[in-house]
Scaffold this active site. Structure first.
Site, mmCIF file in Angstrom:
data_model
loop_
_atom_site.group_PDB
_atom_site.id
_atom_site.type_symbol
_atom_site.label_atom_id
_atom_site.label_comp_id
_atom_site.label_asym_id
_atom_site.label_seq_id
_atom_site.Cartn_x
_atom_site.Cartn_y
_atom_site.Cartn_z
ATOM 1 N N TYR A 1 0.846 -1.195 0.000
ATOM 2 C CA TYR A 1 0.000 0.000 0.000
ATOM 3 C C TYR A 1 0.882 1.247 0.000
ATOM 4 O O TYR A 1 1.676 1.445 0.915
ATOM 5 C CB TYR A 1 -0.938 -0.024 1.214
ATOM 6 C CG TYR A 1 -2.128 -0.971 1.060
ATOM 7 C CD1 TYR A 1 -2.317 -1.736 -0.095
ATOM 8 C CD2 TYR A 1 -3.079 -1.083 2.061
ATOM 9 C CE1 TYR A 1 -3.406 -2.582 -0.236
ATOM 10 C CE2 TYR A 1 -4.185 -1.941 1.924
ATOM 11 C CZ TYR A 1 -4.331 -2.686 0.770
ATOM 12 O OH TYR A 1 -5.418 -3.526 0.635
ATOM 13 N N LYS B 1 -0.697 -7.929 -3.095
ATOM 14 C CA LYS B 1 -2.068 -7.409 -3.100
ATOM 15 C C LYS B 1 -1.953 -5.896 -3.138
ATOM 16 O O LYS B 1 -1.316 -5.293 -2.266
ATOM 17 C CB LYS B 1 -2.759 -7.879 -1.825
ATOM 18 C CG LYS B 1 -4.109 -7.275 -1.527
ATOM 19 C CD LYS B 1 -4.617 -7.897 -0.236
ATOM 20 C CE LYS B 1 -6.016 -7.529 0.136
ATOM 21 N NZ LYS B 1 -6.226 -6.125 0.440
HETATM 22 P P1 FBP Z 1 -11.680 -4.215 1.237
HETATM 23 O O1 FBP Z 1 -11.933 -5.058 0.013
HETATM 24 O O2 FBP Z 1 -12.850 -4.199 2.165
HETATM 25 O O3 FBP Z 1 -11.177 -2.859 0.888
HETATM 26 O O4 FBP Z 1 -10.517 -4.974 2.038
HETATM 27 C C1 FBP Z 1 -9.216 -5.027 1.535
HETATM 28 C C2 FBP Z 1 -8.257 -4.514 2.588
HETATM 29 O O5 FBP Z 1 -6.914 -4.552 2.170
HETATM 30 C C3 FBP Z 1 -8.360 -5.232 3.907
HETATM 31 O O6 FBP Z 1 -7.552 -6.358 3.957
HETATM 32 C C4 FBP Z 1 -7.950 -4.150 4.879
HETATM 33 O O7 FBP Z 1 -8.582 -4.260 6.096
HETATM 34 C C5 FBP Z 1 -8.434 -2.913 4.222
HETATM 35 O O8 FBP Z 1 -8.547 -3.161 2.862
HETATM 36 C C6 FBP Z 1 -7.480 -1.769 4.450
HETATM 37 O O9 FBP Z 1 -8.067 -0.642 3.914
HETATM 38 P P2 FBP Z 1 -7.410 0.764 3.911
HETATM 39 O O10 FBP Z 1 -6.035 0.665 4.515
HETATM 40 O O11 FBP Z 1 -7.386 1.160 2.472
HETATM 41 O O12 FBP Z 1 -8.339 1.600 4.708
#
Ligand code: FBP
Length: 257
Positions: free
Chosen positions: A145, A181
């Site tokens: 991320y 991911k």
């Molecule tokens: P979603 O499909 O609900 O967005 O989940 C994916 C995910 O990566 C989860 O594993 C994690 O809890 C969440 O998104 C984190 O979201 P962010 O950091 O973008 O708020």
């Protein structure tokens, strides 16, 4: 190379993500999906290739349950809340690979905030996770991320986002991840470049906030045309009234691609 067989079907991956209780708090939940058993049932009935839990949920709802033999668990080893907002993100290690194994996990997951001032702390922790997991032939999924003051400006320009996303994907490969991911980098061409940059490491795309059903399914179709190996989706499935129907449609799109 570690086999992805345990968390893939026909070499495609569809993970039902359910670590939002820690990441976002219970505001994401309703009276049905607040129960982890609802998620496990949904994953089994729809044919997901795995579920993603933090260790507390794994311990109380998964370990020793009927699901342990039918639904592979990806144990998320680090995590954080969204309450502290005035600094770059760091997601601490909360669970070891050994604990994950004892909870019945088939794979482990870890988030690296690429571009955060704490990035090096996370890459160092992640390297130990890779070493420990691969010693047990467990696949490692990394949440790449892109987040932090150093990258904020660049991330909001299309060209910059594409470059950062490819960089993050390449980092995942270099660090030893088996699956990366990531959020959709904004367009299909950029996603193809991300997939290329990841080399033999598979790329799966995050679902994100709930959107209109047909738009979401169309998004999934597009993602698969760019060479992604699948998706990891949470809210876009289990926040819907017709969660099972949508999960089944998603499965068709991903496994048939
Ligand atoms: P979603 O499909 O609900 O967005 O989940 C994916 C995910 O990566 C989860 O594993 C994690 O809890 C969440 O998104 C984190 O979201 P962010 O950091 O973008 O708020």
């Amino acid at each position: 190379m570690v086999s992805l067989e345990k968390i893939a079907i026909n070499e495609k991956i569809l993970l039902l993500a359910y670590d939002q209780g820690l990441e976002h708090g219970p505001t994401d939940f309703n009276e049905h999906n607040a129960d982890p058993n609802f998620i496990l049932e949904l994953a089994v009935k729809s044919g997901c290739s795995g579920v993603v839990f933090q260790k507390g949920i794994a311990d109380k709802y998964y370990k020793g349950s009927i699901y342990q033999d039918t639904m592979p668990l990806v144990l998320k080893l680090n995590g954080k809340t969204n309450l502290v907002k005035d600094q770059d993100p760091y997601s601490p290690l909360l669970c070891t690979v050994d604990e994950a194994v004892s909870l019945g996990a088939k794979a482990v997951g870890y988030t690296i905030y690429v571009g955060s001032e704490f990035e090096s702390k996370m890459t160092a922790e992640f390297s130990e996770v890779v070493r420990d997991a691969h010693a047990k032939s467990m696949p490692v999924v990394v949440w790449m991320y892109i987040r932090g003051k150093a990258v904020e400006g660049t991330l909001h320009q299309a060209h910059g986002r594409e470059k950062l996303s490819s960089y993050a994907a390449r980092m995942g490969l270099e660090l030893g991840a088996d699956v990366i991911k990531m959020y959709y980098p904004g367009d299909l061409e950029s996603l193809s470049k991300v997939v290329d940059a990841a080399g033999k490491t598979k790329v799966i795309v995050s679902g994100g906030e709930k959107m209109e059903e047909s738009a979401f399914l169309e998004f999934a179709r597009l993602v698969m045309t760019a060479g992604a190996a699948g998706m990891a989706v949470g809210r876009n499935v289990w926040q819907r009234e017709n969660a099972l129907e949508v999960a089944k449609k998603l499965k068709q799109i991903i496994y048939a691609s």
